[in-house]
Design a protein around this motif. Structure first.
Motif, PDB file in Angstrom:
ATOM      1  N   ASP A 109       5.276 -12.840  49.782  1.00 53.86           N
ATOM      2  CA  ASP A 109       5.720 -12.656  48.398  1.00 53.86           C
ATOM      3  C   ASP A 109       4.632 -13.079  47.409  1.00 53.86           C
ATOM      4  O   ASP A 109       4.349 -12.370  46.434  1.00 53.86           O
ATOM      5  CB  ASP A 109       7.008 -13.448  48.125  1.00 53.86           C
ATOM      6  CG  ASP A 109       8.227 -12.868  48.814  1.00 53.86           C
ATOM      7  OD1 ASP A 109       8.155 -11.736  49.333  1.00 53.86           O
ATOM      8  OD2 ASP A 109       9.259 -13.572  48.854  1.00 53.86           O
ATOM      9  N   LEU A 110       4.006 -14.233  47.650  1.00 63.28           N
ATOM     10  CA  LEU A 110       2.941 -14.709  46.759  1.00 63.28           C
ATOM     11  C   LEU A 110       1.730 -13.769  46.819  1.00 63.28           C
ATOM     12  O   LEU A 110       1.112 -13.474  45.798  1.00 63.28           O
ATOM     13  CB  LEU A 110       2.543 -16.136  47.117  1.00 63.28           C
ATOM     14  CG  LEU A 110       3.599 -17.202  46.853  1.00 63.28           C
ATOM     15  CD1 LEU A 110       3.165 -18.552  47.413  1.00 63.28           C
ATOM     16  CD2 LEU A 110       3.917 -17.305  45.366  1.00 63.28           C
ATOM     17  N   TYR A 111       1.402 -13.313  48.018  1.00 63.92           N
ATOM     18  CA  TYR A 111       0.298 -12.363  48.184  1.00 63.92           C
ATOM     19  C   TYR A 111       0.568 -11.108  47.358  1.00 63.92           C
ATOM     20  O   TYR A 111      -0.300 -10.643  46.620  1.00 63.92           O
ATOM     21  CB  TYR A 111       0.148 -12.020  49.670  1.00 63.92           C
ATOM     22  CG  TYR A 111      -0.928 -11.002  49.966  1.00 63.92           C
ATOM     23  CD1 TYR A 111      -2.172 -11.395  50.402  1.00 63.92           C
ATOM     24  CD2 TYR A 111      -0.680  -9.643  49.816  1.00 63.92           C
ATOM     25  CE1 TYR A 111      -3.169 -10.457  50.680  1.00 63.92           C
ATOM     26  CE2 TYR A 111      -1.662  -8.698  50.092  1.00 63.92           C
ATOM     27  CZ  TYR A 111      -2.899  -9.108  50.517  1.00 63.92           C
ATOM     28  OH  TYR A 111      -3.874  -8.184  50.778  1.00 63.92           O
ATOM     29  N   THR A 112       1.784 -10.565  47.478  1.00 65.80           N
ATOM     30  CA  THR A 112       2.133  -9.334  46.764  1.00 65.80           C
ATOM     31  C   THR A 112       2.125  -9.549  45.257  1.00 65.80           C
ATOM     32  O   THR A 112       1.679  -8.673  44.508  1.00 65.80           O
ATOM     33  CB  THR A 112       3.504  -8.809  47.243  1.00 65.80           C
ATOM     34  OG1 THR A 112       3.437  -8.601  48.658  1.00 65.80           O
ATOM     35  CG2 THR A 112       3.873  -7.496  46.573  1.00 65.80           C
ATOM     36  N   GLU A 113       2.591 -10.706  44.798  1.00 65.34           N
ATOM     37  CA  GLU A 113       2.536 -11.013  43.361  1.00 65.34           C
ATOM     38  C   GLU A 113       1.100 -11.002  42.864  1.00 65.34           C
ATOM     39  O   GLU A 113       0.814 -10.507  41.777  1.00 65.34           O
ATOM     40  CB  GLU A 113       3.157 -12.379  43.079  1.00 65.34           C
ATOM     41  CG  GLU A 113       4.658 -12.409  43.103  1.00 65.34           C
ATOM     42  CD  GLU A 113       5.204 -13.805  42.853  1.00 65.34           C
ATOM     43  OE1 GLU A 113       4.476 -14.659  42.270  1.00 65.34           O
ATOM     44  OE2 GLU A 113       6.349 -14.062  43.258  1.00 65.34           O
ATOM     45  N   GLU A 114       0.192 -11.558  43.652  1.00 68.73           N
ATOM     46  CA  GLU A 114      -1.211 -11.662  43.228  1.00 68.73           C
ATOM     47  C   GLU A 114      -1.962 -10.344  43.396  1.00 68.73           C
ATOM     48  O   GLU A 114      -2.650  -9.905  42.486  1.00 68.73           O
ATOM     49  CB  GLU A 114      -1.926 -12.780  43.997  1.00 68.73           C
ATOM     50  CG  GLU A 114      -1.434 -14.172  43.669  1.00 68.73           C
ATOM     51  CD  GLU A 114      -1.595 -14.560  42.210  1.00 68.73           C
ATOM     52  OE1 GLU A 114      -2.515 -14.064  41.530  1.00 68.73           O
ATOM     53  OE2 GLU A 114      -0.786 -15.381  41.731  1.00 68.73           O
ATOM     54  N   VAL A 115      -1.845  -9.724  44.561  1.00 67.76           N
ATOM     55  CA  VAL A 115      -2.626  -8.526  44.868  1.00 67.76           C
ATOM     56  C   VAL A 115      -1.988  -7.294  44.243  1.00 67.76           C
ATOM     57  O   VAL A 115      -2.688  -6.347  43.880  1.00 67.76           O
ATOM     58  CB  VAL A 115      -2.795  -8.368  46.397  1.00 67.76           C
ATOM     59  CG1 VAL A 115      -3.510  -7.081  46.755  1.00 67.76           C
ATOM     60  CG2 VAL A 115      -3.549  -9.569  46.958  1.00 67.76           C
ATOM     61  N   GLY A 116      -0.676  -7.305  44.132  1.00 66.68           N
ATOM     62  CA  GLY A 116       0.030  -6.174  43.548  1.00 66.68           C
ATOM     63  C   GLY A 116       0.452  -5.160  44.595  1.00 66.68           C
ATOM     64  O   GLY A 116      -0.045  -5.150  45.724  1.00 66.68           O
ATOM     65  N   GLU A 117       1.348  -4.310  44.187  1.00 66.85           N
ATOM     66  CA  GLU A 117       1.878  -3.275  45.086  1.00 66.85           C
ATOM     67  C   GLU A 117       0.816  -2.243  45.451  1.00 66.85           C
ATOM     68  O   GLU A 117       0.907  -1.605  46.501  1.00 66.85           O
ATOM     69  CB  GLU A 117       3.075  -2.568  44.429  1.00 66.85           C
ATOM     70  CG  GLU A 117       4.264  -3.474  44.163  1.00 66.85           C
ATOM     71  CD  GLU A 117       5.011  -3.885  45.425  1.00 66.85           C
ATOM     72  OE1 GLU A 117       4.923  -3.166  46.439  1.00 66.85           O
ATOM     73  OE2 GLU A 117       5.676  -4.936  45.385  1.00 66.85           O
ATOM     74  N   ASP A 118      -0.187  -2.047  44.592  1.00 65.70           N
ATOM     75  CA  ASP A 118      -1.211  -1.038  44.840  1.00 65.70           C
ATOM     76  C   ASP A 118      -2.380  -1.558  45.673  1.00 65.70           C
ATOM     77  O   ASP A 118      -3.228  -0.772  46.104  1.00 65.70           O
ATOM     78  CB  ASP A 118      -1.746  -0.489  43.517  1.00 65.70           C
ATOM     79  CG  ASP A 118      -0.681   0.260  42.734  1.00 65.70           C
ATOM     80  OD1 ASP A 118       0.247   0.810  43.374  1.00 65.70           O
ATOM     81  OD2 ASP A 118      -0.761   0.288  41.494  1.00 65.70           O
ATOM     82  N   GLY A 119      -2.440  -2.882  45.861  1.00 67.67           N
ATOM     83  CA  GLY A 119      -3.524  -3.457  46.650  1.00 67.67           C
ATOM     84  C   GLY A 119      -3.231  -3.359  48.133  1.00 67.67           C
ATOM     85  O   GLY A 119      -2.158  -2.910  48.536  1.00 67.67           O
ATOM     86  N   PRO A 120      -4.181  -3.783  48.948  1.00 64.09           N
ATOM     87  CA  PRO A 120      -3.945  -3.743  50.391  1.00 64.09           C
ATOM     88  C   PRO A 120      -2.848  -4.738  50.777  1.00 64.09           C
ATOM     89  O   PRO A 120      -2.729  -5.805  50.179  1.00 64.09           O
ATOM     90  CB  PRO A 120      -5.296  -4.160  50.993  1.00 64.09           C
ATOM     91  CG  PRO A 120      -5.937  -4.989  49.922  1.00 64.09           C
ATOM     92  CD  PRO A 120      -5.471  -4.398  48.619  1.00 64.09           C
ATOM     93  N   THR A 121      -2.040  -4.369  51.776  1.00 64.85           N
ATOM     94  CA  THR A 121      -1.050  -5.297  52.304  1.00 64.85           C
ATOM     95  C   THR A 121      -1.787  -6.390  53.082  1.00 64.85           C
ATOM     96  O   THR A 121      -2.972  -6.218  53.431  1.00 64.85           O
ATOM     97  CB  THR A 121      -0.079  -4.570  53.250  1.00 64.85           C
ATOM     98  OG1 THR A 121      -0.823  -4.104  54.386  1.00 64.85           O
ATOM     99  CG2 THR A 121       0.647  -3.428  52.547  1.00 64.85           C
ATOM    100  N   PRO A 122      -1.131  -7.500  53.395  1.00 61.72           N
ATOM    101  CA  PRO A 122      -1.815  -8.531  54.196  1.00 61.72           C
ATOM    102  C   PRO A 122      -2.389  -7.998  55.512  1.00 61.72           C
ATOM    103  O   PRO A 122      -3.549  -8.292  55.822  1.00 61.72           O
ATOM    104  CB  PRO A 122      -0.735  -9.596  54.408  1.00 61.72           C
ATOM    105  CG  PRO A 122       0.157  -9.473  53.206  1.00 61.72           C
ATOM    106  CD  PRO A 122       0.190  -7.983  52.920  1.00 61.72           C
TER     107      PRO A 122
END
Length: 170
Positions: free
Chosen positions: A33-46
């Motif tokens: 969740d924190l990764y997605t908040e920072e990287v965003g939905e358009d960034g690479p997934t973990p």
């Protein structure tokens, strides 16, 4: 030998918040969740970030080696590689030594994705560990490395073999 986390027969005494697997899953969800908040939905997934970074750091890696390095299962790696190639972030070429083997490489576009994502990934990692002081962070990381090495003996760890990982954690 019974675990001290699980009562032998009484479900009413089972404490979910004492179950390591449950706590690890909750921590994983928080980290994602924190990764997605920072990287965003358009960034690479973990997993995409892990895969791209591993290929960038190990040019010419085969998909089999990528599975070993990342711990991502073979079918998922195959699907991810195909999608990342289609998006122009990875390329795949037959090796000279063994024409049956593909060597993976990160394209310029893939490297740009990683470069853009890295500061946000680092911020997400920092936020994940924010509740811990420096000593607790080091201890948590030591324990996570130990658990991942002990529970996955058939999968070599990046940078260390199982005995090296166990020795380093004693």
């Amino acid at each position: 030998m019974a675990s001290h986390f699980i009562p032998e027969s009484n479900l009413l005494e089972y404490v979910l918040l004492d179950a390591p697997g449950h706590l690890l899953r909750r921590c994983h969800q928080l980290a994602v969740d924190l990764y997605t908040e920072e990287v965003g939905e358009d960034g690479p997934t973990p997993p995409q970030f892990a895969l791209l970074l591993t290929v960038l750091q190990n040019p010419g890696l085969s998909q089999v080696d990528l599975v070993r390095h990342t711990g991502i299962d073979r079918s998922t790696v195959a699907e991810m590689v195909a999608r990342l190639i289609k998006r122009g972030l990875l390329d795949r070429n037959r090796t000279v030594a063994d024409r049956r083997t593909n060597a993976l490489g990160v394209t310029e576009a893939g490297e740009a994705v990683l470069q853009r994502a890295l500061p946000m990934v680092l911020k997400a990692q920092e936020r994940t560990l924010a509740p811990l002081n420096d000593d607790d962070r080091e201890e948590l990381m030591r324990l996570l490395r130990l658990l991942s090495a002990v529970n996955a003996p058939a999968k070599p760890q990046l940078g260390a073999t199982l005995p090296e990982a166990q020795i380093a954690n004693k």
